[in-house]
Design a protein around this motif. Sequence first.
Motif, mmCIF file in Angstrom:
data_model
loop_
_atom_site.group_PDB
_atom_site.id
_atom_site.type_symbol
_atom_site.label_atom_id
_atom_site.label_comp_id
_atom_site.label_asym_id
_atom_site.label_seq_id
_atom_site.Cartn_x
_atom_site.Cartn_y
_atom_site.Cartn_z
ATOM 1 N N THR A 10 44.602 49.157 46.092
ATOM 2 C CA THR A 10 45.116 48.032 45.009
ATOM 3 C C THR A 10 45.701 46.764 45.147
ATOM 4 O OG1 THR A 10 46.997 47.680 42.940
ATOM 5 C CG2 THR A 10 47.909 49.126 44.691
ATOM 6 N N GLY A 12 46.509 44.478 43.205
ATOM 7 C CA GLY A 12 47.489 43.551 42.329
ATOM 8 C C GLY A 12 48.425 42.552 43.149
ATOM 9 N N LEU A 13 48.438 41.370 41.846
ATOM 10 C CA LEU A 13 49.526 40.573 42.523
ATOM 11 C C LEU A 13 51.234 39.817 42.219
ATOM 12 C CD1 LEU A 13 47.086 37.131 43.037
ATOM 13 C CD2 LEU A 13 47.190 38.655 44.916
ATOM 14 N N SER A 14 50.906 40.580 40.933
ATOM 15 C CA SER A 14 52.614 40.541 40.457
ATOM 16 C C SER A 14 53.236 41.496 40.782
ATOM 17 C CB SER A 14 52.386 40.353 38.996
ATOM 18 O OG SER A 14 51.499 40.928 38.983
ATOM 19 N N VAL A 15 54.289 41.489 40.240
ATOM 20 C CA VAL A 15 54.888 42.708 40.179
ATOM 21 C C VAL A 15 56.255 42.869 38.789
ATOM 22 C CG1 VAL A 15 57.377 44.071 41.291
ATOM 23 C CG2 VAL A 15 55.310 42.808 42.633
ATOM 24 N N SER A 17 52.649 45.394 38.821
ATOM 25 C CA SER A 17 50.753 44.674 37.817
ATOM 26 C C SER A 17 49.968 46.137 37.608
ATOM 27 C CB SER A 17 50.264 44.926 39.786
ATOM 28 O OG SER A 17 48.853 44.919 39.615
ATOM 29 N N SER A 18 49.700 45.424 36.576
ATOM 30 C CA SER A 18 48.817 46.194 35.222
ATOM 31 C C SER A 18 47.572 46.851 36.612
ATOM 32 C CB SER A 18 47.671 45.863 34.864
ATOM 33 O OG SER A 18 46.996 44.391 35.141
ATOM 34 N N THR A 19 47.372 46.501 36.937
ATOM 35 C CA THR A 19 46.282 47.075 38.618
ATOM 36 C C THR A 19 46.848 48.018 39.982
ATOM 37 O OG1 THR A 19 45.717 44.509 38.804
ATOM 38 C CG2 THR A 19 44.821 46.565 40.915
ATOM 39 N N ARG A 20 48.013 47.654 40.012
ATOM 40 C CA ARG A 20 48.635 49.263 40.215
ATOM 41 C C ARG A 20 48.800 50.227 39.186
ATOM 42 N NH1 ARG A 20 52.293 51.078 44.512
ATOM 43 N NH2 ARG A 20 52.058 52.951 44.095
ATOM 44 N N GLU A 47 49.237 48.371 49.214
ATOM 45 C CA GLU A 47 49.314 47.428 47.700
ATOM 46 C C GLU A 47 49.109 46.373 48.719
ATOM 47 O OE1 GLU A 47 50.433 46.593 44.951
ATOM 48 O OE2 GLU A 47 51.764 47.645 44.331
ATOM 49 N N ARG A 49 48.674 42.873 48.928
ATOM 50 C CA ARG A 49 49.444 41.830 48.619
ATOM 51 C C ARG A 49 50.485 41.279 49.870
ATOM 52 N NH1 ARG A 49 54.491 42.647 46.394
ATOM 53 N NH2 ARG A 49 54.793 44.654 45.370
ATOM 54 N N PRO A 86 42.315 43.122 40.842
ATOM 55 C CA PRO A 86 41.926 41.964 39.420
ATOM 56 C C PRO A 86 41.169 41.614 39.844
ATOM 57 C CG PRO A 86 44.289 40.897 40.858
ATOM 58 C CD PRO A 86 43.253 42.660 41.957
#
Length: 209
Positions: A10, A12-15, A17-20, A47, A49, A86
């Motif tokens: 995955t 995703g860049l944030s925590v 994350s909608s991707t996660r 992850e 990132r 994403p």
Amino acid sequence: MNPARLAVVTAGLSVPSSTRLLADRLATAVGRHLADAGRPVEVETAELRELAVDIAHNLVTGFPPPALRDTIGTMARADGLIAVTPVFSASYSGLFKSFFDVVDRDVLAGKPVLIAATGGTARHSLALEHAVRPLFAYLRATVAPTAVFAAPEDWGASTDTRTTALAERVDRAAAELSALMTGHRPPPAADEVTPFADRLAALRVPPHP
């Protein structure tokens, strides 16, 4: 029976994350279908990132640091892969692409893969077909027919028809991947085509009283 090995990547860049979140939902659904088929499953999630610096080093030096090498090894040994990115600028993220740039193209040859993506608008959903699917075709993976895209409106209440539609897509894609992982033909996709006459009728403006 040895458990099936499922790798999840995955980007995703944030925590959080909608991707996660989408990746976890897909992994849970695949695990459920494999369990129904009498096959236990082991899931390992990466992850990207957390590997961004290692990926950059590999691109520059040609050698993967230990954590990145372990992640690629896990993916190589897996019986199936879920890959979620994403969407930025109508395509996969740079981090997602950079990771697969450092993966030897033989690693995914013939491997069952489920592709998925998240984005800020449903208009980005076509990125799965014009960018992500061709990437895995080049890597000679066996890509499940159903790709899953989740826009912000897909994360609504359980009574929201759009949320229900996401759950249905997740379940169908998971069934296809689990079938590929166990050597069976993927189930046929449901017929979701709305007749043109019905579409036209829905657009007609009712007469004024």
